[in-house]
Design a protein around this motif. Structure first.
Motif, mmCIF file in Angstrom:
data_model
loop_
_atom_site.group_PDB
_atom_site.id
_atom_site.type_symbol
_atom_site.label_atom_id
_atom_site.label_comp_id
_atom_site.label_asym_id
_atom_site.label_seq_id
_atom_site.Cartn_x
_atom_site.Cartn_y
_atom_site.Cartn_z
ATOM 1 N N SER A 219 35.639 3.496 -4.437
ATOM 2 C CA SER A 219 35.826 4.831 -5.438
ATOM 3 C C SER A 219 34.355 5.633 -5.127
ATOM 4 N N ASN A 220 33.471 4.677 -5.132
ATOM 5 C CA ASN A 220 32.143 5.274 -4.767
ATOM 6 C C ASN A 220 32.113 5.994 -3.549
ATOM 7 N N VAL A 221 32.768 5.876 -2.648
ATOM 8 C CA VAL A 221 32.759 6.829 -1.284
ATOM 9 C C VAL A 221 33.026 8.249 -1.662
ATOM 10 N N ASP A 222 34.049 8.778 -2.451
ATOM 11 C CA ASP A 222 34.311 9.975 -2.845
ATOM 12 C C ASP A 222 33.141 10.678 -3.389
ATOM 13 N N GLU A 223 32.247 9.904 -4.248
ATOM 14 C CA GLU A 223 30.977 10.486 -4.681
ATOM 15 C C GLU A 223 29.970 10.782 -3.556
ATOM 16 N N LEU A 224 29.986 9.800 -2.596
ATOM 17 C CA LEU A 224 29.017 9.910 -1.794
ATOM 18 C C LEU A 224 29.384 11.139 -0.781
ATOM 19 N N LYS A 271 29.020 10.427 15.502
ATOM 20 C CA LYS A 271 29.288 11.787 15.661
ATOM 21 C C LYS A 271 30.160 12.447 14.801
ATOM 22 N N MET A 272 30.945 11.828 14.192
ATOM 23 C CA MET A 272 31.749 12.163 12.874
ATOM 24 C C MET A 272 31.044 12.768 11.692
ATOM 25 N N THR A 273 31.536 13.730 10.734
ATOM 26 C CA THR A 273 30.949 13.747 9.688
ATOM 27 C C THR A 273 31.700 12.910 8.590
ATOM 28 N N GLU A 276 34.906 13.682 7.967
ATOM 29 C CA GLU A 276 36.181 13.163 9.141
ATOM 30 C C GLU A 276 36.338 11.685 8.956
ATOM 31 N N PHE A 277 35.030 11.125 8.882
ATOM 32 C CA PHE A 277 35.236 9.580 9.066
ATOM 33 C C PHE A 277 36.181 8.981 7.986
ATOM 34 N N TYR A 278 35.833 9.414 6.624
ATOM 35 C CA TYR A 278 36.688 8.959 5.603
ATOM 36 C C TYR A 278 38.210 9.323 5.680
ATOM 37 N N GLU A 294 30.339 -0.329 7.185
ATOM 38 C CA GLU A 294 29.239 -0.414 7.902
ATOM 39 C C GLU A 294 29.193 0.736 8.814
ATOM 40 N N THR A 295 30.011 1.401 9.404
ATOM 41 C CA THR A 295 30.275 2.703 10.178
ATOM 42 C C THR A 295 29.829 3.941 9.138
ATOM 43 N N LEU A 296 30.386 3.719 7.960
ATOM 44 C CA LEU A 296 29.969 4.918 7.163
ATOM 45 C C LEU A 296 28.616 5.013 6.756
ATOM 46 N N TYR A 297 28.130 3.773 6.535
ATOM 47 C CA TYR A 297 26.684 3.862 6.210
ATOM 48 C C TYR A 297 25.802 4.418 7.499
ATOM 49 N N LYS A 298 26.086 3.913 8.636
ATOM 50 C CA LYS A 298 25.381 4.589 9.811
ATOM 51 C C LYS A 298 25.430 6.017 9.944
ATOM 52 N N ILE A 299 26.704 6.548 9.621
ATOM 53 C CA ILE A 299 26.810 7.920 9.665
ATOM 54 C C ILE A 299 26.027 8.792 8.491
ATOM 55 N N VAL A 300 25.892 8.302 7.369
ATOM 56 C CA VAL A 300 25.122 8.910 6.375
ATOM 57 C C VAL A 300 23.727 8.704 6.509
ATOM 58 N N ARG A 301 23.238 7.390 7.035
ATOM 59 C CA ARG A 301 21.729 7.321 7.409
ATOM 60 C C ARG A 301 21.575 8.021 8.476
ATOM 61 N N LYS A 302 22.111 8.280 9.542
ATOM 62 C CA LYS A 302 21.906 9.180 10.733
ATOM 63 C C LYS A 302 21.744 10.513 10.155
ATOM 64 N N ARG A 303 22.572 11.045 9.296
ATOM 65 C CA ARG A 303 22.639 12.649 8.636
ATOM 66 C C ARG A 303 21.507 12.680 7.839
ATOM 67 N N SER A 304 21.273 11.645 7.112
ATOM 68 C CA SER A 304 20.128 11.809 6.181
ATOM 69 C C SER A 304 18.717 11.607 6.798
#
Length: 312
Positions: A219-224, A271-273, A276-278, A294-304
């Motif tokens: 559920s924390n992903v929605d907030e993220l 390369k996804m937002t 999009e990934f979620y 793990e992939t979601l973490y990489k996406i957020v880290r890259k965008r941050s």
């Protein structure tokens, strides 16, 4: 062929025949010298140490009477103009026969006609030619068709017809022809291909997916997501009307699992937002629960990191 010789040979189709080619229930009167001159295959059968050289009868399979008749007409005249009047499917069958019976002239002429026509073909016709070219590993023809599709039909490259490709051709299409399409669109096409061909049924649950976790992330992903971006959710890819039995029969068991893995490797999820990934891979059965996080973490880290560089 010299103009004076073509009508002479054409008139020999029944006159002075010395061999017969039998296709199904149809018998064709032919001449050993003509078939042997045109084809190493027929030369070996008619002039070698085979029973056909004695009986003068050749039984052919994997070809229809219609195709053999057109093939015979060609080797009796070598008239390329005749090929222009045939449909694409006929030309591909003639190419197949020429390839099988070792007649390079007819394969070359058929390919020449198809290449010229390709410039005005629609996308579905080009995809059919793309698969045809792959079946015979004709790299130059593959490159020609790929270029035409990417130049003239880029917006529609991921159409329903792609879902009917054989497995080996599909992975080539996704990784070459459609390589410039957005990652989320390519992923959805892969997901739909895997679904309609029943590949998920044969993938080992423990090694490849966690079925109990496929319908939700923490559920924390929605907030993220709400904190990182605000985007529209892309619609799901439209379902294909039929199942691709050809692709499904090609791969079994572990081979199917390996095939799916090779498809997923072709996707760069970073390369996804986040959204999009979620709403795509994040809710899919193709990735394990751990892989999703793990992939979601990489996406957020890259965008941050990108945001940090931009702000700096």
């Amino acid at each position: 062929m010299d103009k004076w010789l073509s009508p002479v040979l054409s008139s020999l189709t029944t006159e002075f025949s010395d061999c017969r080619v039998i296709v199904g229930s149809t018998t064709f009167e032919c001449h050993k010298i003509i078939l042997s001159s045109a084809s190493e295959f027929f030369k070996g059968m008619l002039l070698g140490n085979f029973k056909e050289s004695i009986s003068g009868q050749i039984y052919l399979q994997n070809v229809t009477p219609e195709i053999f008749e057109k093939f015979r007409n060609y080797v009796y005249s070598y008239n390329k103009e005749t090929l222009n009047g045939y449909e694409n499917a006929i030309l591909m069958d003639l190419y197949k026969s020429g390839n099988q019976w070792l007649v390079p002239s007819i394969t070359s002429d058929c390919l020449s006609v198809l290449t010229e026509r390709a410039r005005t073909m629609n996308l579905e016709e080009l995809i059919e030619l793309y698969e045809f070219a792959h079946n015979y590993d004709n790299k130059s023809f593959i490159q020609t068709i790929t270029s035409l599709m990417m130049t003239h039909h880029f917006d529609k490259l991921l159409c329903k017809r792609v879902l009917l490709l054989g497995s080996d051709v599909f992975i080539q299409y996704i990784t070459t022809v459609a390589k410039m399409k957005p990652e989320i669109e390519r992923y959805r096409m892969i997901e739909k291909y895997v679904e309609i061909n029943g590949f998920l049924k044969d993938i080992n649950d423990k090694e490849n997916r966690e079925i109990n976790e496929v319908n939700h992330l923490d559920s924390n992903v929605d907030e993220l997501i709400n904190k990182t971006e605000n985007m529209k959710i892309e619609p799901d890819t439209e379902k294909a009307p039929v199942k691709n039995d050809k692709a499904s029969s090609e791969l079994k068991g572990k081979l199917k699992a390996d095939f799916v893995k090779s498809l997923l490797i072709a996707i760069d999820y970073t390369k996804m937002t986040v959204r999009e990934f979620y709403n795509g891979p994040g809710k899919s059965e193709l990735l394990t629960y751990q892989a999703k996080y793990e992939t979601l973490y990489k996406i957020v880290r890259k965008r941050s990191y990108a945001k940090y560089l931009f702000d700096d």
